[in-house]
Design a protein around this motif. Sequence first.
Motif, mmCIF file in Angstrom:
data_model
loop_
_atom_site.group_PDB
_atom_site.id
_atom_site.type_symbol
_atom_site.label_atom_id
_atom_site.label_comp_id
_atom_site.label_asym_id
_atom_site.label_seq_id
_atom_site.Cartn_x
_atom_site.Cartn_y
_atom_site.Cartn_z
ATOM 1 N N TYR A 66 73.268 29.162 3.936
ATOM 2 C CA TYR A 66 72.365 30.034 3.118
ATOM 3 C C TYR A 66 73.435 30.310 1.822
ATOM 4 O O TYR A 66 72.909 30.104 0.495
ATOM 5 C CB TYR A 66 72.095 31.094 3.764
ATOM 6 C CG TYR A 66 71.384 32.057 2.481
ATOM 7 C CD1 TYR A 66 69.922 32.000 2.143
ATOM 8 C CD2 TYR A 66 72.120 33.110 2.211
ATOM 9 C CE1 TYR A 66 69.220 32.871 1.154
ATOM 10 C CE2 TYR A 66 71.385 33.907 1.206
ATOM 11 C CZ TYR A 66 70.132 34.220 0.995
ATOM 12 O OH TYR A 66 69.450 34.937 0.081
ATOM 13 N N PHE A 67 74.265 31.180 2.278
ATOM 14 C CA PHE A 67 75.247 31.741 0.755
ATOM 15 C C PHE A 67 75.744 30.238 -0.046
ATOM 16 O O PHE A 67 75.632 30.389 -1.448
ATOM 17 C CB PHE A 67 76.193 32.410 1.277
ATOM 18 C CG PHE A 67 75.888 33.531 1.707
ATOM 19 C CD1 PHE A 67 75.468 34.661 0.774
ATOM 20 C CD2 PHE A 67 76.038 33.758 3.096
ATOM 21 C CE1 PHE A 67 74.802 35.805 1.095
ATOM 22 C CE2 PHE A 67 75.451 35.384 3.538
ATOM 23 C CZ PHE A 67 74.999 36.003 2.514
ATOM 24 N N LEU A 68 76.223 29.229 0.385
ATOM 25 C CA LEU A 68 76.698 28.122 -0.255
ATOM 26 C C LEU A 68 75.428 27.325 -1.247
ATOM 27 O O LEU A 68 75.747 26.834 -2.237
ATOM 28 C CB LEU A 68 77.253 27.103 0.473
ATOM 29 C CG LEU A 68 78.816 27.642 1.145
ATOM 30 C CD1 LEU A 68 79.484 26.494 1.963
ATOM 31 C CD2 LEU A 68 79.583 27.980 -0.026
ATOM 32 N N ASN A 69 74.383 27.277 -0.667
ATOM 33 C CA ASN A 69 73.288 26.423 -1.205
ATOM 34 C C ASN A 69 72.806 27.383 -2.280
ATOM 35 O O ASN A 69 72.297 26.880 -3.433
ATOM 36 C CB ASN A 69 72.262 26.101 -0.082
ATOM 37 C CG ASN A 69 72.443 24.958 0.328
ATOM 38 O OD1 ASN A 69 72.684 23.888 -0.141
ATOM 39 N ND2 ASN A 69 72.263 24.630 1.732
ATOM 40 N N LYS A 70 72.720 28.759 -2.015
ATOM 41 C CA LYS A 70 72.312 29.902 -2.904
ATOM 42 C C LYS A 70 73.247 29.714 -4.317
ATOM 43 O O LYS A 70 72.592 29.609 -5.201
ATOM 44 C CB LYS A 70 72.182 31.086 -2.476
ATOM 45 C CG LYS A 70 71.747 32.145 -3.266
ATOM 46 C CD LYS A 70 71.503 33.601 -2.810
ATOM 47 C CE LYS A 70 71.032 34.587 -3.946
ATOM 48 N NZ LYS A 70 70.497 35.738 -3.252
ATOM 49 N N ARG A 71 74.526 29.726 -3.954
ATOM 50 C CA ARG A 71 75.308 29.556 -5.014
ATOM 51 C C ARG A 71 75.708 28.270 -5.869
ATOM 52 O O ARG A 71 75.556 28.074 -7.183
ATOM 53 C CB ARG A 71 76.721 30.105 -4.660
ATOM 54 C CG ARG A 71 77.847 30.204 -5.552
ATOM 55 C CD ARG A 71 77.752 31.176 -6.659
ATOM 56 N NE ARG A 71 78.787 31.148 -7.550
ATOM 57 C CZ ARG A 71 78.832 30.581 -8.600
ATOM 58 N NH1 ARG A 71 77.791 29.801 -9.034
ATOM 59 N NH2 ARG A 71 80.042 30.566 -9.392
ATOM 60 N N PHE A 72 75.736 27.058 -5.180
ATOM 61 C CA PHE A 72 76.085 25.985 -5.621
ATOM 62 C C PHE A 72 74.868 24.887 -5.701
ATOM 63 O O PHE A 72 75.020 24.238 -6.660
ATOM 64 C CB PHE A 72 77.372 25.421 -4.896
ATOM 65 C CG PHE A 72 78.483 26.341 -4.971
ATOM 66 C CD1 PHE A 72 79.134 26.189 -6.113
ATOM 67 C CD2 PHE A 72 78.870 26.898 -3.870
ATOM 68 C CE1 PHE A 72 80.383 27.098 -6.180
ATOM 69 C CE2 PHE A 72 80.147 27.856 -3.686
ATOM 70 C CZ PHE A 72 80.833 27.922 -5.049
#
Length: 152
Positions: free
Chosen positions: A66-72
């Motif tokens: 979630y956090f990596l896809n949201k950011r990158f």
Amino acid sequence: MTAVDPVVTPEERQSPGLVGQLIRFVLIGGFCALVDSGIYWLLLQAGLWVHFAKAISFIAGTTTAYFLNKRFTFSGGVKGGMAQVGGFVLLYTVTFFVNVGVNALMLAVLPEFRWKVALAWVIAQGMSTLINFVMLRLVIFREPSPAKGHAE
């Protein structure tokens, strides 16, 4: 005079485009699979009940995704708050069951051969990955529509 770096707001951040998003999604997915499997293995080595270990490792891998896809990956769609988190949880819950179901179906219909289990896993993973990418891109991390002018 000193040069000042312009501040780029989340709304001004450019999306990497479909191909860029797909590449980032696959790379992040691979990393998150390593997070999931690594935590799973460590918890099993620590003597944790297999199903509890899998639940914890799945949650860790999914949260990382979630956090990596949201950011990158889907950096254009950075707004969302709790509705976005809820949508992500719902999506990954659904695709978890799609993954398990497709895997079971493939194990039931594929003929017996040496790589049957591996092929069933690949088909199930491919199906859930495709669903996740499409829904993340079009719904969960949807880029805001440009403001449309109104003819008066």
